[in-house]
Design a protein around this motif. Structure first.
Motif, PDB file in Angstrom:
ATOM      1  N   SER A 120      15.712  12.084  19.451  1.00 19.15           N
ATOM      2  CA  SER A 120      15.561  11.672  20.847  1.00 19.15           C
ATOM      3  C   SER A 120      14.107  11.313  21.157  1.00 19.15           C
ATOM      4  O   SER A 120      13.170  11.892  20.612  1.00 19.15           O
ATOM      5  CB  SER A 120      16.006  12.790  21.788  1.00 19.15           C
ATOM      6  OG  SER A 120      17.413  12.956  21.761  1.00 19.15           O
ATOM      7  N   THR A 121      13.934  10.366  22.063  1.00 18.57           N
ATOM      8  CA  THR A 121      12.622  10.102  22.642  1.00 18.57           C
ATOM      9  C   THR A 121      12.548  10.850  23.974  1.00 18.57           C
ATOM     10  O   THR A 121      13.549  10.979  24.677  1.00 18.57           O
ATOM     11  CB  THR A 121      12.400   8.609  22.871  1.00 18.57           C
ATOM     12  OG1 THR A 121      13.431   8.104  23.740  1.00 18.57           O
ATOM     13  CG2 THR A 121      12.449   7.852  21.547  1.00 18.57           C
ATOM     14  N   TRP A 122      11.359  11.351  24.293  1.00 19.30           N
ATOM     15  CA  TRP A 122      11.256  12.103  25.532  1.00 19.30           C
ATOM     16  C   TRP A 122       9.847  12.052  26.083  1.00 19.30           C
ATOM     17  O   TRP A 122       8.899  11.704  25.375  1.00 19.30           O
ATOM     18  CB  TRP A 122      11.731  13.545  25.338  1.00 19.30           C
ATOM     19  CG  TRP A 122      10.937  14.398  24.369  1.00 19.30           C
ATOM     20  CD1 TRP A 122      10.951  14.329  22.995  1.00 19.30           C
ATOM     21  CD2 TRP A 122      10.032  15.463  24.697  1.00 19.30           C
ATOM     22  NE1 TRP A 122      10.120  15.287  22.461  1.00 19.30           N
ATOM     23  CE2 TRP A 122       9.556  16.011  23.474  1.00 19.30           C
ATOM     24  CE3 TRP A 122       9.592  16.038  25.890  1.00 19.30           C
ATOM     25  CZ2 TRP A 122       8.645  17.079  23.430  1.00 19.30           C
ATOM     26  CZ3 TRP A 122       8.694  17.098  25.857  1.00 19.30           C
ATOM     27  CH2 TRP A 122       8.241  17.601  24.622  1.00 19.30           C
ATOM     28  N   LYS A 123       9.723  12.402  27.335  1.00 20.43           N
ATOM     29  CA  LYS A 123       8.427  12.536  27.981  1.00 20.43           C
ATOM     30  C   LYS A 123       8.532  13.626  29.039  1.00 20.43           C
ATOM     31  O   LYS A 123       9.632  14.011  29.451  1.00 20.43           O
ATOM     32  CB  LYS A 123       7.962  11.214  28.586  1.00 20.43           C
ATOM     33  CG  LYS A 123       8.895  10.613  29.632  1.00 20.43           C
ATOM     34  CD  LYS A 123       8.388   9.257  30.079  1.00 20.43           C
ATOM     35  CE  LYS A 123       9.312   8.623  31.108  1.00 20.43           C
ATOM     36  NZ  LYS A 123       8.825   7.292  31.547  1.00 20.43           N
ATOM     37  N   LEU A 124       7.364  14.127  29.458  1.00 18.94           N
ATOM     38  CA  LEU A 124       7.335  15.232  30.417  1.00 18.94           C
ATOM     39  C   LEU A 124       6.209  15.003  31.408  1.00 18.94           C
ATOM     40  O   LEU A 124       5.094  14.668  31.013  1.00 18.94           O
ATOM     41  CB  LEU A 124       7.140  16.565  29.692  1.00 18.94           C
ATOM     42  CG  LEU A 124       7.114  17.836  30.543  1.00 18.94           C
ATOM     43  CD1 LEU A 124       7.732  19.003  29.792  1.00 18.94           C
ATOM     44  CD2 LEU A 124       5.677  18.195  30.957  1.00 18.94           C
ATOM     45  N   ARG A 125       6.506  15.231  32.692  1.00 19.29           N
ATOM     46  CA  ARG A 125       5.515  15.078  33.741  1.00 19.29           C
ATOM     47  C   ARG A 125       5.667  16.201  34.772  1.00 19.29           C
ATOM     48  O   ARG A 125       6.774  16.645  35.072  1.00 19.29           O
ATOM     49  CB  ARG A 125       5.674  13.737  34.457  1.00 19.29           C
ATOM     50  CG  ARG A 125       5.224  12.546  33.628  1.00 19.29           C
ATOM     51  CD  ARG A 125       3.715  12.480  33.556  1.00 19.29           C
ATOM     52  NE  ARG A 125       3.253  11.525  32.527  1.00 19.29           N
ATOM     53  CZ  ARG A 125       1.995  11.349  32.213  1.00 19.29           C
ATOM     54  NH1 ARG A 125       1.050  12.033  32.855  1.00 19.29           N
ATOM     55  NH2 ARG A 125       1.641  10.500  31.274  1.00 19.29           N
ATOM     56  N   ASN A 126       4.527  16.639  35.297  1.00 22.20           N
ATOM     57  CA  ASN A 126       4.511  17.529  36.445  1.00 22.20           C
ATOM     58  C   ASN A 126       4.293  16.653  37.673  1.00 22.20           C
ATOM     59  O   ASN A 126       3.174  16.210  37.944  1.00 22.20           O
ATOM     60  CB  ASN A 126       3.395  18.565  36.308  1.00 22.20           C
ATOM     61  CG  ASN A 126       3.288  19.483  37.517  1.00 22.20           C
ATOM     62  OD1 ASN A 126       4.059  19.368  38.469  1.00 22.20           O
ATOM     63  ND2 ASN A 126       2.333  20.391  37.494  1.00 22.20           N
ATOM     64  N   GLU A 127       5.349  16.414  38.425  1.00 20.04           N
ATOM     65  CA  GLU A 127       5.283  15.513  39.569  1.00 20.04           C
ATOM     66  C   GLU A 127       5.080  16.269  40.877  1.00 20.04           C
ATOM     67  O   GLU A 127       5.282  15.710  41.960  1.00 20.04           O
ATOM     68  CB  GLU A 127       6.548  14.660  39.625  1.00 20.04           C
ATOM     69  CG  GLU A 127       6.706  13.773  38.395  1.00 20.04           C
ATOM     70  CD  GLU A 127       7.971  12.935  38.407  1.00 20.04           C
ATOM     71  OE1 GLU A 127       8.867  13.234  39.236  1.00 20.04           O
ATOM     72  OE2 GLU A 127       8.063  11.990  37.596  1.00 20.04           O
ATOM     73  N   THR A 128       4.683  17.531  40.779  1.00 18.82           N
ATOM     74  CA  THR A 128       4.454  18.343  41.968  1.00 18.82           C
ATOM     75  C   THR A 128       2.952  18.536  42.187  1.00 18.82           C
ATOM     76  O   THR A 128       2.123  18.099  41.381  1.00 18.82           O
ATOM     77  CB  THR A 128       5.124  19.726  41.825  1.00 18.82           C
ATOM     78  OG1 THR A 128       4.349  20.548  40.925  1.00 18.82           O
ATOM     79  CG2 THR A 128       6.540  19.587  41.295  1.00 18.82           C
TER      80      THR A 128
END
Length: 273
Positions: free
Chosen positions: A121-129
């Motif tokens: 799988s390809t993935w990404k992570l962000r803290n949008e808070t």
């Protein structure tokens, strides 16, 4: 549920150096006081992020996995978090909120949130808070097996899953499982183990699975090989394969830890060089 989060900083100059940190040929204990600012790591491709590496493949230490305790600031994260092909991952959120996109499908993980990410799988992570977010990132090289498909992504939250009581324990010892333990597609399990006050592992478990245990809540006296060691929320334990282990939960509240173990595969007979 309670989830301990490392805060960094440095101890005062007046503090004595005697501590519970141990490194032996069969186990290691990294107490919460070791999680200081001067032992954090930064990663290329990650923004507003620092982490504590608490396990890594290393001769005489962890052999099957690595584990990071990750702190991501507002707006931080990565669009290309994994750089090594064939690596699977588990994320477990202990504070705040992160948005994880797996194969173009977006998921918001809050406290107790779990994500299994397959190796292809390809993935990404962000803290949008606007607040800090903290999570555990467990990485393992996936071990394919003949006739077994790769597992699919899994998104869950501990708070939505009823713990499974261990046999003959009257509910004093239970495990929260995020995947079916009989699903042979998975070559690792990451679970949450819970002991009620006074609960015990009533025998010296001695088995082939390697363990990583991060204490999320409470305190206990844990047997590691021939030693009894006091542990509390924020401590990490690594147990080599066949290291005897047992536990007395000390109260007054629950004793809970995030547990890693390798499962469901033949033992390689040819060691890599």
């Amino acid at each position: 549920m309670a989830y301990y989060n490392s805060k960094g900083g440095l101890p005062p100059q007046t503090q004595i150096t005697t501590d519970r940190a141990m490194f032996t040929e069969s186990y290691a204990v990294i107490p919460k006081g070791v999680f200081s600012d001067i032992v954090t790591s930064l990663l290329p491709g990650w923004e507003s992020t620092r982490l504590w590496v608490i396990a890594r493949p290393l001769s005489g230490f962890a052999e099957t996995f690595s584990q990071y305790v990750v702190e991501v600031g507002p707006g931080g994260g990565s669009d290309d978090p994994e750089t090594e092909a064939g690596t699977e991952a588990v994320l477990f959120v202990t504070s705040g909120s992160v948005t994880v996109t797996i194969d173009d499908e977006e998921h918001v993980l809050t406290e107790g949130g779990y994500a299994f990410i397959p190796p292809s799988s390809t993935w990404k992570l962000r803290n949008e808070t606007g607040e800090l977010a903290n999570f555990h990132w467990i990485r393992k090289a996936y071990q394919p097996a003949p006739g077994i498909d790769e597992p699919e992504p899994v998104i869950a939250n501990e708070n939505d899953i009823a713990p499974t009581p261990m046999p003959d324990c009257d509910g004093a010892w239970s495990t929260t499982r995020f995947v079916d333990p009989t699903d042979l597609r998975h070559d690792m399990h990451v679970t949450v183990v819970t002991f009620e006050p006074g609960g015990v592992i009533p025998f010296a478990e001695t088995h082939v699975m390697e363990h990583g245990l991060y204490v999320l809540e409470g305190k206990a006296v844990y047997r590691l090989n021939q030693d009894w060691v006091e542990v509390e929320a924020g401590d990490f334990m690594w147990l080599r394969a066949f290291c005897p282990q047992a536990c007395y939960a000390g109260g007054p509240g629950k004793f809970r830890y995030l547990l890693y173990k390798d499962v469901n595969r033949h033992m390689p007979l040819t060691l890599s060089r």
